[in-house]
Design an enzyme around this catalytic site. Structure first.
Site, PDB file in Angstrom:
ATOM      1  CG  ASP A 193      -8.728 -48.838   8.204  1.00 21.72           C
ATOM      2  OD1 ASP A 193      -7.920 -47.972   8.563  1.00 21.72           O
ATOM      3  OD2 ASP A 193      -8.406 -49.984   7.853  1.00 21.72           O
ATOM      4  CG  ASP A 238      -2.147 -52.145   9.920  1.00 21.01           C
ATOM      5  OD1 ASP A 238      -2.722 -51.117  10.308  1.00 21.01           O
ATOM      6  OD2 ASP A 238      -2.517 -52.811   8.961  1.00 21.01           O
TER       7      ASP A 238
HETATM    8  C1  GLA Z   1      -5.688 -51.317   7.637  1.00 24.65           C
HETATM    9  C2  GLA Z   1      -5.988 -51.526   9.113  1.00 24.65           C
HETATM   10  C3  GLA Z   1      -6.015 -53.017   9.434  1.00 24.65           C
HETATM   11  C4  GLA Z   1      -7.012 -53.727   8.548  1.00 24.65           C
HETATM   12  C5  GLA Z   1      -6.716 -53.446   7.091  1.00 24.65           C
HETATM   13  C6  GLA Z   1      -7.804 -53.971   6.180  1.00 24.65           C
HETATM   14  O1  GLA Z   1      -4.400 -51.708   7.326  1.00 24.65           O
HETATM   15  O2  GLA Z   1      -5.048 -50.896   9.911  1.00 24.65           O
HETATM   16  O3  GLA Z   1      -6.343 -53.211  10.792  1.00 24.65           O
HETATM   17  O4  GLA Z   1      -8.299 -53.305   8.892  1.00 24.65           O
HETATM   18  O5  GLA Z   1      -6.605 -52.043   6.840  1.00 24.65           O
HETATM   19  O6  GLA Z   1      -7.573 -53.649   4.836  1.00 24.65           O
END
Ligand code: GLA
Length: 473
Positions: A184, A253
């Site tokens: 990520d 997200d």
């Molecule tokens: C980002 C990702 C989420 C999650 C968070 C964790 O926002 O998009 O899916 O993994 O980080 O901190």
């Protein structure tokens, strides 16, 4: 360039408990480099530092990965208890049997600092047996373990990132028995050297870990999220990620809400229907081994059992509190994710989910669309909106066709959709039409089917058309 191979030290647990030989790995790295085993690594100006060994992961994710991830439910408080409970629930609910195999520990699993060897440490309070023990628990149930990291110096929750530790962390994950990595962007874009393009920097960062994973010799599905970078180049991952990752996020997200109604330009794509229009840009990029990822499913997330960060996101997008998808919207969400051959990663509490949620998540006829072995992309029909309906078709293995019709609006809509604009070919004996949510089977009278739909607000029809009299193969 980061010389990752030079930084690797062999952790004590690799020497004592696992068969992976680091000296053999280093030999492969050096020889691989000398022999030019660069494979299909993108040509980027910033370099990637670790020779590629794509043969290791070549056969992975021939269909979109399915599973469960801890983030939407537990956030950074995730524990081994949560992961074991999810693994057990996948088995007893029939979800494993329906194809959900990967159980992923998302952000928050590790201590804020590495050990004296530079190795990541799972929080001993929440993961008392460590990750290797958790992997054994998950594997014993016929499931696979996923873990979370970032190419930056820190993860999105401020835990140590893999920047400069890629090879070491990949060896660690492989030795623990990890089968899937969610990687990520988080803090990584902020490290970009002056004069390097944002895109090249993203490609290099994600490629470094792909190469490091492959160099371990363990097949590890690689799921990347460049969209968390906040960088527009990251939000177009579909244009570069297919030679790097097995799946890449195409949205920011996702949260449990139907449509964004407040200005969220800085954070697009939160709610279920938000991805319908942008989908035209990326729908054609997925295929066996490399998939678009619409983010974890919001199906079954309830206001009383959701990570507050995820609920806050839905509140920001809708201006309301206590957001959740109703069962109609949940069916639509699974239909859309399946039509786009997205990864199907549930995030709800599997131990308490309602019978309706379980029925939705385990609808095998719908899941078969997602998992269709042809992996052909869906195409939009009728422009951006066909009489207020969003319509997509997708060729399936063996000559069938899937058709998805979504009523995005807030009023009921009925329509007869003629087959020719849907690009359905004439078949002398007509078509059998299977409604994948009701199970109803009908036959068309004509040689090209007309699809009649009557949809409640936010409802989807997902049908499978089989040409009558078609010979197998
Ligand atoms: C980002 C990702 C989420 C999650 C968070 C964790 O926002 O998009 O899916 O993994 O980080 O901190």
């Amino acid at each position: 360039m980061i010389d990752d191979a030079a930084r690797v030290r062999r952790p004590a647990w690799v020497r004592t408990r696992f068969g992976l030989s680091l000296s053999a790995l280093l030999t492969v790295l050096v020889l691989g480099g000398l022999c030019g085993l660069g494979g299909d690594a993108p040509d980027v100006s910033v370099g990637v530092g670790i020779p590629a060994h794509r043969e290791v992961s070549a056969g992975l994710a021939r269909t979109p990965p399915m599973g469960w991830n801890s983030w939407n439910l537990r956030g950074a408080a995730v524990s081994a208890v949560d992961i074991r409970a999810a693994a057990d629930a996948l088995v007893v609910t029939g979800m494993r049997g329906a194809g959900y195999r990967y159980v992923t520990v998302d952000d928050g699993w590790m201590l804020p600092t590495r050990d004296e060897h530079g190795t990541l440490i799972a929080d001993p309070g929440r993961f008392p047996g460590g990750i290797a023990a958790l992997a054994r628990y998950v594997h014993a149930r016929g499931l696979r373990l996923g873990i979370y990291e970032s190419p930056g110096r820190t993860t999105c929750q401020g835990r140590p990132g893999s920047y400069g530790h890629e090879a070491h962390d990949a060896v660690t994950f492989a030795a623990w028995g990890v089968d899937y990595l969610k990687y990520d962007a988080c803090s990584y874009p902020g490290l970009r050297p002056a004069g390097t393009s944002a895109r090249a920097w993203l490609v290099a960062g994600f490629t470094r870990m792909r190469n490091a994973l492959d160099a371990t010799g363990r097949p590890i599905v690689y799921s990347i999220n460049p969209s968390s970078s906040g960088d527009p180049a990251g939000e177009r991952a579909w244009s570069w990620a297919s030679s790097v990752a097995n799946l890449w996020r195409v949205t920011n997200d996702h949260a449990p809400c139907w449509a964004t109604v407040l200005p969220m330009d800085y954070y697009p794509g939160v709610c279920t229907s938000d991805s319908f229009d942008p989908a035209s840009a990326w729908a054609s990029e997925g295929g066996p081994g490399h998939w678009n990822d619409l983010d974890m499913l919001a199906v079954g997330l309830t206001p009383s059992a959701v990570n507050p960060d995820v609920e806050n996101l839905a509140s920001l997008a809708t201006g309301r509190v206590s957001n959740q998808l109703d069962d109609t919207e949940a069916r639509t969400e699974l239909s859309v994710w399946s039509m786009f051959a997205s990864a199907l990663i549930a995030g709800n509490d599997l131990t308490t989910m309602s019978p309706a949620t379980r029925t939705i998540l385990t609808n095998r006829a719908v899941l078969a669309i997602d998992q269709d072995p042809l992996g052909a992309p869906a195409s939009r029909r009728g422009g951006d909106s066909w009489d207020g309906l969003s319509v997509w078709t997708r060729p399936l293995a063996g000559g069938d066709t899937a058709v998805l019709v979504v009523n995005r609006g807030d009023t009921r809509r009925a329509a007869d959709l003629p087959g020719s604009p849907l690009a359905l070919r004439a078949n002398p004996a007509g078509y059998e039409i299977a409604d994948l949510w009701t199970g109803r089977l009908t036959r068309t009278a004509g040689t090209v089917p007309t699809l009649s739909v009557d949809l409640a607000p936010h409802e989807a029809a997902l049908v499978r058309l089989t040409p009558v009299g078609r010979t197998a193969g």
